[in-house]
Scaffold this active site. Structure first.
Site, PDB file in Angstrom:
ATOM      1  N   GLU A  14     -92.567 -23.294 -20.026  1.00 15.35           N
ATOM      2  CA  GLU A  14     -91.327 -22.946 -20.720  1.00 15.35           C
ATOM      3  C   GLU A  14     -91.512 -22.435 -22.149  1.00 15.35           C
ATOM      4  O   GLU A  14     -91.141 -23.102 -23.128  1.00 15.35           O
ATOM      5  CB  GLU A  14     -90.353 -24.129 -20.681  1.00 15.35           C
ATOM      6  CG  GLU A  14     -89.895 -24.430 -19.258  1.00 15.35           C
ATOM      7  CD  GLU A  14     -88.707 -25.372 -19.172  1.00 15.35           C
ATOM      8  OE1 GLU A  14     -88.350 -26.003 -20.193  1.00 15.35           O
ATOM      9  OE2 GLU A  14     -88.128 -25.475 -18.075  1.00 15.35           O
ATOM     10  N   GLU A  70     -89.956 -25.381 -11.304  1.00 10.97           N
ATOM     11  CA  GLU A  70     -89.002 -26.479 -11.491  1.00 10.97           C
ATOM     12  C   GLU A  70     -87.629 -26.041 -11.004  1.00 10.97           C
ATOM     13  O   GLU A  70     -87.203 -24.916 -11.250  1.00 10.97           O
ATOM     14  CB  GLU A  70     -88.881 -26.884 -12.967  1.00 10.97           C
ATOM     15  CG  GLU A  70     -90.082 -27.581 -13.555  1.00 10.97           C
ATOM     16  CD  GLU A  70     -89.840 -27.983 -15.014  1.00 10.97           C
ATOM     17  OE1 GLU A  70     -88.654 -28.111 -15.411  1.00 10.97           O
ATOM     18  OE2 GLU A  70     -90.826 -28.162 -15.742  1.00 10.97           O
TER      19      GLU A  70
END
Length: 343
Positions: free
Chosen positions: A140, A280
């Site tokens: 991320e 995810e």
């Protein structure tokens, strides 16, 4: 050969841990957990790790065998139960997604060298473990644009390729691994790259009442799926700082919305002819269980339709748990959906 289709994250073990202690690392995930995951029908795990597990800021370049042993044992358990393992650096020297505003990784050459050197070391350490373990370079990224991440990512890929030419490498885009940012990644001519994205849409459903999200806490509504957001106009009227949420008024939360939000990733793959992976996805555990099951059912059906592997967040705890502390699923129906078991 192992597969990387139906996975589950091991967040909270050697990443985002509440306490840095041997007791935690020795007990949070054990062989029994990996056995439970395999018996449920999952084919791989994603293992987030934070760099302090394996390298101290006081001894840069000296890698800690006690910390590395947790990766080693997870790999051995995965091999025993024929699972794949995606090794994901969640916290890098000078960067982690929760603290991106104070990040120094993308401007500090010393931190960048540490980041690349860690992956160079891991590439050497696991040179003979190509079948079971893939590397995800960084979790991320949040940057103003993709420029600095592209530069560092290319440098890291080059360093790994000097050691291992056929290791599968997972690379995500900017803005928390957004599907919309894949198109801004630097082009790489490499047959062993998988492009990674995360998917938590629609946010105010998947993160309803999330204690770490100011906007979710402010809205503070129970949201069901399929369904619609309630009280948006009144909420925005009383909270003008969230005026951006007016676009959610009358929005239908359903499978077609998920398909629409997934579309940028599909278009990227069609243009680039590459492999995709969703590292995810998930729904917060305080959501209505029936809604949680239905969202995962719809999203998994889309991943199946588009032939995309992925790993649900999260095996236990971390507010998104699929299993409780006793290794019991919160819902066997949900586990069957996530493991892509046809019932």
């Amino acid at each position: 050969m192992v597969s990387f289709k139906a996975g589950i994250n091991l967040g909270g073990w050697i990443s985002q841990y509440q306490v840095f202690s041997k007791e935690h690392f020795d007990t949070f995930i054990t062989e029994k957990d990996i056995e439970t995951i395999a018996e449920a029908g999952f084919d791989h795990v994603r293992l987030p790790f934070d760099y302090p597990i394996i390298e101290s800021d006081d001894n840069v370049g000296e890698y800690k065998e006690d910390g590395l042993s947790y990766i080693d044992r997870c790999l051995e358990w995965c091999k025993k139960y024929n699972l794949g393992l995606v090794l994901d650096m969640h916290h890098a020297p000078g960067y982690r997604f929760q603290d991106f505003k104070t990040s120094t990784l993308f401007e500090d050459p010393n931190q960048q060298k540490r980041f690349v050197d860690i992956w160079r070391f891991l590439a050497k350490r696991y040179i003979n473990e190509r079948e079971h373990i893939a590397f995800e370079l960084l979790n991320e990224v949040v940057e103003p644009d993709s420029t600095r991440w592209n530069k560092l990512m290319l440098e890291c890929v080059k360093a790994i390729r000097e050691i291992d030419s056929t290791r599968w490498l997972y690379i995500g885009g900017n803005n928390y691994n957004s599907p919309d940012e894949l198109k801004n990644l630097a082009d790489i001519d490499d047959d062993y790259i998988v492009y990674n994205f995360h998917f938590y849409n629609p946010f105010f459903f998947t993160h309803q009442k999330a204690h770490w999200s100011e906007s979710a806490m402010a809205y503070n509504r129970t949201v069901k799926y399929p369904g619609q957001y309630e009280g948006i106009e009144e909420f925005v009227k009383n909270n003008p700082k969230y005026s951006f949420m007016m676009e959610l008024n009358n929005l239908k939360l359903n499978k077609e919305l998920l398909r629409k939000d997934l579309k940028p990733a599909i278009e990227f793959r069609e243009k680039k002819k590459c492999k995709l992976y969703c590292g995810e996805f998930g729904v917060i555990a305080i959501a209505d269980l029936e809604s949680r099951i239905k969202w995962h059912e719809d999203y998994i059906s889309l991943l199946e339709e588009y032939d995309i592997g992925g790993a649900v967040w999260n095996y236990k705890k971390m507010d998104f748990e699929i299993y409780n502390e006793d290794r019991k699923p919160v819902s066997q129906e949900l586990v069957n959906i996530l493991a892509r078991r046809k019932t």
